[in-house]
Enzyme design. Structure first.
Site, mmCIF file in Angstrom:
data_model
loop_
_atom_site.group_PDB
_atom_site.id
_atom_site.type_symbol
_atom_site.label_atom_id
_atom_site.label_comp_id
_atom_site.label_asym_id
_atom_site.label_seq_id
_atom_site.Cartn_x
_atom_site.Cartn_y
_atom_site.Cartn_z
ATOM 1 N N ASP A 3 -1.595 0.893 8.499
ATOM 2 C CA ASP A 3 -1.663 2.137 8.798
ATOM 3 C C ASP A 3 -1.514 2.661 10.427
ATOM 4 O O ASP A 3 -2.276 3.334 11.102
ATOM 5 C CB ASP A 3 -2.970 2.762 8.401
ATOM 6 C CG ASP A 3 -3.172 2.723 6.925
ATOM 7 O OD1 ASP A 3 -2.344 3.105 6.281
ATOM 8 O OD2 ASP A 3 -4.185 2.496 6.349
ATOM 9 N N ASN A 54 4.537 6.789 6.004
ATOM 10 C CA ASN A 54 3.349 6.683 5.436
ATOM 11 C C ASN A 54 2.406 7.512 5.973
ATOM 12 O O ASN A 54 2.435 8.267 6.743
ATOM 13 C CB ASN A 54 2.756 5.243 5.959
ATOM 14 C CG ASN A 54 1.613 4.739 5.200
ATOM 15 O OD1 ASN A 54 1.384 5.069 4.122
ATOM 16 N ND2 ASN A 54 0.587 4.424 5.907
ATOM 17 N N ILE A 98 0.484 -3.640 1.552
ATOM 18 C CA ILE A 98 1.224 -3.739 2.740
ATOM 19 C C ILE A 98 2.511 -4.683 2.783
ATOM 20 O O ILE A 98 2.701 -5.539 2.022
ATOM 21 C CB ILE A 98 0.283 -4.634 3.837
ATOM 22 C CG1 ILE A 98 -0.899 -3.739 3.844
ATOM 23 C CG2 ILE A 98 0.872 -4.749 5.173
ATOM 24 C CD1 ILE A 98 -2.184 -4.505 4.249
ATOM 25 N N GLY A 117 -1.233 10.447 -7.196
ATOM 26 C CA GLY A 117 0.225 11.074 -7.087
ATOM 27 C C GLY A 117 -0.218 12.552 -6.753
ATOM 28 O O GLY A 117 0.912 13.441 -6.865
ATOM 29 N N SER A 118 -1.356 12.907 -6.135
ATOM 30 C CA SER A 118 -1.627 14.392 -5.632
ATOM 31 C C SER A 118 -0.408 14.738 -4.655
ATOM 32 O O SER A 118 0.305 15.817 -4.626
ATOM 33 C CB SER A 118 -2.815 14.821 -5.463
ATOM 34 O OG SER A 118 -3.323 14.287 -4.210
ATOM 35 N N ASN A 119 -0.255 13.750 -3.761
ATOM 36 C CA ASN A 119 0.806 13.966 -2.623
ATOM 37 C C ASN A 119 2.183 14.086 -3.253
ATOM 38 O O ASN A 119 2.947 14.823 -2.539
ATOM 39 C CB ASN A 119 0.746 12.916 -1.827
ATOM 40 C CG ASN A 119 -0.598 13.332 -0.574
ATOM 41 O OD1 ASN A 119 -0.538 14.114 0.060
ATOM 42 N ND2 ASN A 119 -1.578 12.600 -0.907
ATOM 43 N N MET A 132 -0.616 1.304 -2.026
ATOM 44 C CA MET A 132 -1.727 0.500 -1.531
ATOM 45 C C MET A 132 -1.272 -1.048 -1.406
ATOM 46 O O MET A 132 -2.158 -1.834 -1.268
ATOM 47 C CB MET A 132 -2.795 0.795 -2.422
ATOM 48 C CG MET A 132 -3.488 2.053 -2.281
ATOM 49 S SD MET A 132 -3.992 2.554 -0.633
ATOM 50 C CE MET A 132 -4.899 4.129 -0.999
ATOM 51 N N HIS A 183 -1.544 8.748 5.846
ATOM 52 C CA HIS A 183 -2.828 8.037 5.898
ATOM 53 C C HIS A 183 -4.061 9.148 6.045
ATOM 54 O O HIS A 183 -3.658 9.782 7.012
ATOM 55 C CB HIS A 183 -3.033 6.918 6.974
ATOM 56 C CG HIS A 183 -4.093 6.123 6.963
ATOM 57 N ND1 HIS A 183 -4.732 5.477 5.617
ATOM 58 C CD2 HIS A 183 -5.074 6.169 7.860
ATOM 59 C CE1 HIS A 183 -5.841 4.928 6.363
ATOM 60 N NE2 HIS A 183 -6.096 5.290 7.600
HETATM 61 C C1 GAR Z 1 -4.013 9.757 -0.043
HETATM 62 O O1 GAR Z 1 -5.353 10.159 0.417
HETATM 63 C C2 GAR Z 1 -3.447 8.844 1.010
HETATM 64 O O2 GAR Z 1 -3.370 9.198 2.414
HETATM 65 C C3 GAR Z 1 -4.039 7.622 0.870
HETATM 66 O O3 GAR Z 1 -4.091 7.224 -0.370
HETATM 67 C C4 GAR Z 1 -4.176 8.845 -1.010
HETATM 68 C C5 GAR Z 1 -3.426 8.781 -2.317
HETATM 69 O O4 GAR Z 1 -3.735 10.220 -2.917
HETATM 70 N N1 GAR Z 1 -3.255 6.403 1.544
HETATM 71 C C6 GAR Z 1 -3.945 5.381 2.163
HETATM 72 O O5 GAR Z 1 -4.943 5.320 2.185
HETATM 73 C C7 GAR Z 1 -3.018 4.484 2.861
HETATM 74 N N2 GAR Z 1 -3.670 3.623 3.826
HETATM 75 P P1 GAR Z 1 -2.630 10.891 -3.984
HETATM 76 O O6 GAR Z 1 -2.546 9.593 -5.002
HETATM 77 O O7 GAR Z 1 -3.634 11.680 -4.544
HETATM 78 O O8 GAR Z 1 -1.477 11.190 -3.386
#
Ligand code: GAR
Length: 208
Positions: free
Chosen positions: A160, A117, A102, A18-20, A100, A119
């Protein structure tokens, strides 16, 4: 000043760190993103992002797939129930920030043009759950000298893929490991996701 009740609302779906999500929380707090996070949902109980949401006072929901599998129910039922669960919060946008799974039509039909989304690769390159390692391997084979990140809409069940809202290239450097490349990609993601969501919610508000 706009009351938070009138801000566009986000449901943020996560499966991991969940850093995003944290970048979104911080951007909402600082005013860079004029939106309200109505709910954070995870398919994994241990997802650290759930703790980040709770620390920020955001409602969280845990929606695991396993009970559906154990009961012989199909993915459509899982997706329909997730859509119903999110409907309680009436989100304007659904943001997949490291989600993660679909989605099938059973979920997608509820949010046409409203699922975003993130990616960690450029359009058409390295789809799936291992995009960073796949890019690093392609670099080591001499096939690419950069990768990138993208934010796109999710209109259908393709992985994606979908109308691209924003992209940013990320260089791959000699000596990069998974960790050094991932750190560079995540820093780029945090900025691009927030920037794209800010523009999206601004343009949707101005169309009302
Ligand atoms: C992120 O890098 C995101 O782009 C990726 O999961 C990570 C989640 O990081 N998503 C995918 O690969 C989708 N196919 P986070 O939990 O630290 O935000």
């Amino acid at each position: 000043m706009t009351s938070s009740a009138h801000l566009p609302t986000l449901a943020v779906l996560i499966s991991g760190s969940g850093s995003n999500l944290q970048a979104i929380i911080d951007a909402v707090d600082s005013g860079r993103l004029a939106a309200r996070i109505a709910v954070v949902a995870s398919n994994r109980k241990a997802a650290y992002g759930l703790e980040r949401a709770e620390a920020a006072g955001i409602p969280t929901r845990y929606h695991p797939l396993k009970p559906y599998r154990d009961a012989g129910k199909d993915r459509n039922q899982y997706d329909a129930d997730l859509a119903a669960l999110l409907a309680e919060y009436a989100p304007d946008w659904v943001v997949l920030a490291g989600w993660m799974h679909i989605f099938s039509h059973a979920f997608l039909q509820h949010y046409p043009n409203r699922i975003v989304n993130l990616h960690p690769a450029l359009p058409g390159q390295f789809p799936g759950a291992h995009a960073i390692d796949d890019a690093l391997a392609a670099f080591q084979r001499g096939e690419v000298d950069h990768t990138g990140v993208m934010v796109h809409l999710v209109p259908d069940e393709r992985v994606d893929e979908g109308p691209v809202l924003a992209t940013r290239a990320v260089p791959i450097l000699p000596g990069d490991t998974h960790d050094t490349l991932a750190a560079r990609i995540h820093a780029t993601e945090h900025d691009l996701l927030v920037e794209t969501l800010s523009q999206l919610v601004r343009s949707s508000v101005s169309k009302e």
